[in-house]
Design a protein around this motif. Structure first.
Motif, mmCIF file in Angstrom:
data_model
loop_
_atom_site.group_PDB
_atom_site.id
_atom_site.type_symbol
_atom_site.label_atom_id
_atom_site.label_comp_id
_atom_site.label_asym_id
_atom_site.label_seq_id
_atom_site.Cartn_x
_atom_site.Cartn_y
_atom_site.Cartn_z
ATOM 1 N N PRO A 31 0.809 -1.230 0.000
ATOM 2 C CA PRO A 31 0.000 0.000 0.000
ATOM 3 C C PRO A 31 0.832 1.264 0.000
ATOM 4 N N LEU A 32 2.004 1.216 0.634
ATOM 5 C CA LEU A 32 2.865 2.394 0.662
ATOM 6 C C LEU A 32 3.384 2.727 -0.732
ATOM 7 N N THR A 33 3.829 1.706 -1.460
ATOM 8 C CA THR A 33 4.318 1.927 -2.819
ATOM 9 C C THR A 33 3.185 2.317 -3.752
ATOM 10 N N GLY A 34 2.004 1.749 -3.516
ATOM 11 C CA GLY A 34 0.858 2.122 -4.336
ATOM 12 C C GLY A 34 0.498 3.591 -4.188
ATOM 13 N N ALA A 35 0.716 4.146 -2.983
ATOM 14 C CA ALA A 35 0.378 5.548 -2.746
ATOM 15 C C ALA A 35 1.509 6.487 -3.147
ATOM 16 N N ALA A 36 2.751 6.169 -2.736
ATOM 17 C CA ALA A 36 3.884 7.088 -2.943
ATOM 18 C C ALA A 36 4.724 6.748 -4.158
ATOM 19 N N ARG A 37 4.505 5.562 -4.744
ATOM 20 C CA ARG A 37 5.255 5.115 -5.919
ATOM 21 C C ARG A 37 6.754 5.092 -5.627
ATOM 22 N N ASN A 38 7.552 5.628 -6.514
ATOM 23 C CA ASN A 38 9.008 5.541 -6.328
ATOM 24 C C ASN A 38 9.514 6.318 -5.121
ATOM 25 N N GLY A 39 8.704 7.225 -4.613
ATOM 26 C CA GLY A 39 9.105 7.996 -3.441
ATOM 27 C C GLY A 39 8.716 7.345 -2.130
ATOM 28 N N ALA A 40 8.337 6.057 -2.175
ATOM 29 C CA ALA A 40 7.883 5.379 -0.955
ATOM 30 C C ALA A 40 8.972 5.344 0.113
ATOM 31 N N TRP A 41 10.245 5.249 -0.319
ATOM 32 C CA TRP A 41 11.322 5.191 0.673
ATOM 33 C C TRP A 41 11.447 6.518 1.419
ATOM 34 N N ILE A 42 11.112 7.634 0.763
ATOM 35 C CA ILE A 42 11.115 8.937 1.435
ATOM 36 C C ILE A 42 10.000 8.970 2.475
ATOM 37 N N SER A 43 8.857 8.376 2.128
ATOM 38 C CA SER A 43 7.740 8.313 3.072
ATOM 39 C C SER A 43 8.124 7.550 4.327
ATOM 40 N N HIS A 168 16.383 -4.282 -10.278
ATOM 41 C CA HIS A 168 16.662 -3.341 -11.364
ATOM 42 C C HIS A 168 16.613 -1.931 -10.780
ATOM 43 N N PRO A 169 17.759 -1.364 -10.414
ATOM 44 C CA PRO A 169 17.782 -0.057 -9.735
ATOM 45 C C PRO A 169 17.109 1.061 -10.525
ATOM 46 N N TYR A 170 17.030 0.939 -11.850
ATOM 47 C CA TYR A 170 16.414 2.015 -12.620
ATOM 48 C C TYR A 170 14.917 2.146 -12.324
ATOM 49 N N PHE A 171 14.316 1.122 -11.689
ATOM 50 C CA PHE A 171 12.907 1.235 -11.298
ATOM 51 C C PHE A 171 12.710 2.296 -10.210
ATOM 52 N N LEU A 172 13.785 2.678 -9.520
ATOM 53 C CA LEU A 172 13.684 3.675 -8.458
ATOM 54 C C LEU A 172 13.578 5.098 -8.995
ATOM 55 N N LEU A 173 13.789 5.267 -10.283
ATOM 56 C CA LEU A 173 13.765 6.599 -10.902
ATOM 57 C C LEU A 173 12.565 6.729 -11.830
ATOM 58 N N PRO A 174 11.998 7.928 -11.946
ATOM 59 C CA PRO A 174 12.280 9.134 -11.150
ATOM 60 C C PRO A 174 11.753 8.992 -9.730
ATOM 61 N N VAL A 175 12.351 9.691 -8.792
ATOM 62 C CA VAL A 175 12.020 9.517 -7.384
ATOM 63 C C VAL A 175 10.612 10.014 -7.075
ATOM 64 N N MET A 176 10.262 11.192 -7.558
ATOM 65 C CA MET A 176 8.921 11.739 -7.310
ATOM 66 C C MET A 176 8.294 12.159 -8.632
ATOM 67 N N PRO A 177 7.819 11.209 -9.421
ATOM 68 C CA PRO A 177 7.297 11.548 -10.746
ATOM 69 C C PRO A 177 6.057 12.430 -10.705
ATOM 70 N N ASP A 178 5.286 12.369 -9.601
ATOM 71 C CA ASP A 178 4.057 13.159 -9.502
ATOM 72 C C ASP A 178 4.123 14.214 -8.407
ATOM 73 N N GLY A 179 5.332 14.599 -8.021
ATOM 74 C CA GLY A 179 5.474 15.643 -7.016
ATOM 75 C C GLY A 179 5.468 15.111 -5.595
ATOM 76 N N ILE A 180 5.274 16.026 -4.644
ATOM 77 C CA ILE A 180 5.396 15.701 -3.231
ATOM 78 C C ILE A 180 4.127 15.105 -2.640
ATOM 79 N N LYS A 181 2.958 15.334 -3.257
ATOM 80 C CA LYS A 181 1.703 14.881 -2.666
ATOM 81 C C LYS A 181 1.630 13.361 -2.476
ATOM 82 N N PRO A 182 2.003 12.536 -3.469
ATOM 83 C CA PRO A 182 1.986 11.094 -3.225
ATOM 84 C C PRO A 182 2.923 10.661 -2.096
ATOM 85 N N VAL A 183 4.060 11.344 -1.968
ATOM 86 C CA VAL A 183 4.996 11.019 -0.888
ATOM 87 C C VAL A 183 4.367 11.318 0.469
ATOM 88 N N LEU A 184 3.672 12.434 0.573
ATOM 89 C CA LEU A 184 2.995 12.774 1.823
ATOM 90 C C LEU A 184 1.858 11.793 2.116
#
Length: 372
Positions: A31-43, A168-184
């Motif tokens: 669920p965390l990755t579903g919400a924050a996507r690649n920025g889940a680790w920042i969350s 595949h480390p390239y899956f981690l990029l881009p870190v915040m493709p949709d901005g800060i809102k999904p990370v929050l």
């Protein structure tokens, strides 16, 4: 169970780590990755920082009120009736939490390993085992859970290492493709489960031995950091292995383990992750049941809370079987409602007690000494 039972600061930290990691390490990545996507680790990092603040508040209050648990120093600070009023949503949330832990493990069994087994039977056996362990006392729990916790973390680490060819480390990029809102949004989910639950452990702190209390803060902070690192590794590895699918695959580590196949020597390793989820959920359910019995005993002024454990377990068993009609409702409750409920039921009382305590201490310091 009384305060003559004591554990070392290391054992208390291990109980805290088992409580914080528990089933979260298996359930959170999806669920965390579903919400924050690649920025889940920042969350995870932001949620862990919030959890650290709550832990600091709990440790500060315990230093101010040594030997007292949260209910005791809440009553001493704000009075009995206000404490009872604040305890009502607190107790309701803990009941829901205990039922949800067992509901989650029942869902796991029904969807992966034991599809033909009755959910009623799974829940009943799980609550019976948790109740028997909680009734045995905190010393027995500490000894058992150290072994289970080390095994669980070891199995998870081995699985993450064995899946490394699929990263595949390239899956981690881009870190915040949709901005800060999904990370929050991801921070909200990860904060609600498990970091906002740190407050509950204020009921356990008085059981640390007196000679170890000077190490308590250091060990608890270290345990929370290990919890954060474990969740962070699980999220990052899930994203690197599963890519965009990571947010849509329930029990991410279980799905990762299914990728392991080495020359017909190592396969079906997902059963190891299944054991980790079972062990983690069992440890967390036992600790929550232990805390819930303590809260009731404090409010009712009972000397022995052992007699409460089986009635509480039975009540939560009935809740776990009737509270939700389907898995979708349960997932929405955990990801949307639970973080908000945590703040209202657990953290608002803590902040109130902390504020009153700081105000009283400042007022006491500012009062001029009385004349001889």
């Amino acid at each position: 169970m009384n305060k003559t039972e004591t554990v070392s600061s290391f054992q208390m930290a291990m109980l805290f780590l088992a409580y914080g990691t528990g089933s979260a390490v298996i359930n959170i990545p999806a669920p965390l990755t579903g919400a924050a996507r690649n920025g889940a680790w920042i969350s995870v990092l932001l949620a862990c920082a919030a959890g650290m603040l709550l832990l600091a508040a709990c440790l500060y209050l315990f230093r101010v009120y040594p030997g007292l648990d949260f209910m005791e120093y809440s009553e001493q600070t704000m009075g009995r009736w206000l404490t009872v009023i604040l305890a009502i949503p607190y107790l309701c949330a803990v009941f829901w939490m205990l039922a949800a832990i067992v509901m989650d493990i029942g869902t796991f069994f029904k969807s992966t390993m034991m599809k033909q087994t009755s959910t009623d039977l799974i829940h009943t056996l799980f609550f019976l085992l948790a109740a028997l362990t909680a009734r045995a006392g905190i010393e027995v729990m500490a000894r058992m859970f150290v072994v289970l916790l080390l095994s669980m973390i070891g199995f998870i680490a081995i699985v993450l290492l064995m899946v490394s060819p699929h990263y595949h480390p390239y899956f981690l990029l881009p870190v915040m493709p949709d901005g800060i809102k999904p990370v929050l949004h991801g921070t909200y989910i990860a904060y609600g489960f498990p970091f906002a639950e740190v407050t509950l452990f204020a009921m356990m702190l008085p059981y640390v031995r007196n000679q170890d209390k000077h190490l308590q803060g250091k060990h608890m902070v270290l345990a929370l950091l290990v919890n954060g690192v474990t969740l962070l590794a699980s999220v990052v590895c899930s994203i690197m292995a599963e890519g965009p699918l990571a947010g849509h695959m329930k029990f991410s580590l279980f799905q990762l383990a299914r990728l392991i196949y080495i020359q017909e020597i190592f396969e079906r390793v997902e059963s190891v992750i299944g054991f980790s989820l079972i062990a983690g959920s069992y440890m967390k359910a036992t600790i929550v049941l232990f805390i819930l019995s303590k809260v009731f005993a404090r409010l009712a002024k009972m000397q022995d809370d052992r007699i409460l454990i089986f009635p509480i377990a039975l009540t939560c068993l009935l809740l776990s079987l009737t509270m939700y009609h389907n898995e979708t409702e349960f997932v929405e409750g955990v990801n949307v409602i639970w973080p908000l409920l945590n703040n209202v039921a657990f953290n608002v009382p803590l902040i109130l007690v902390l504020t009153v305590t700081i105000f009283k201490r400042k007022r006491r310091r500012g009062k001029p000494p009385s004349a001889a």
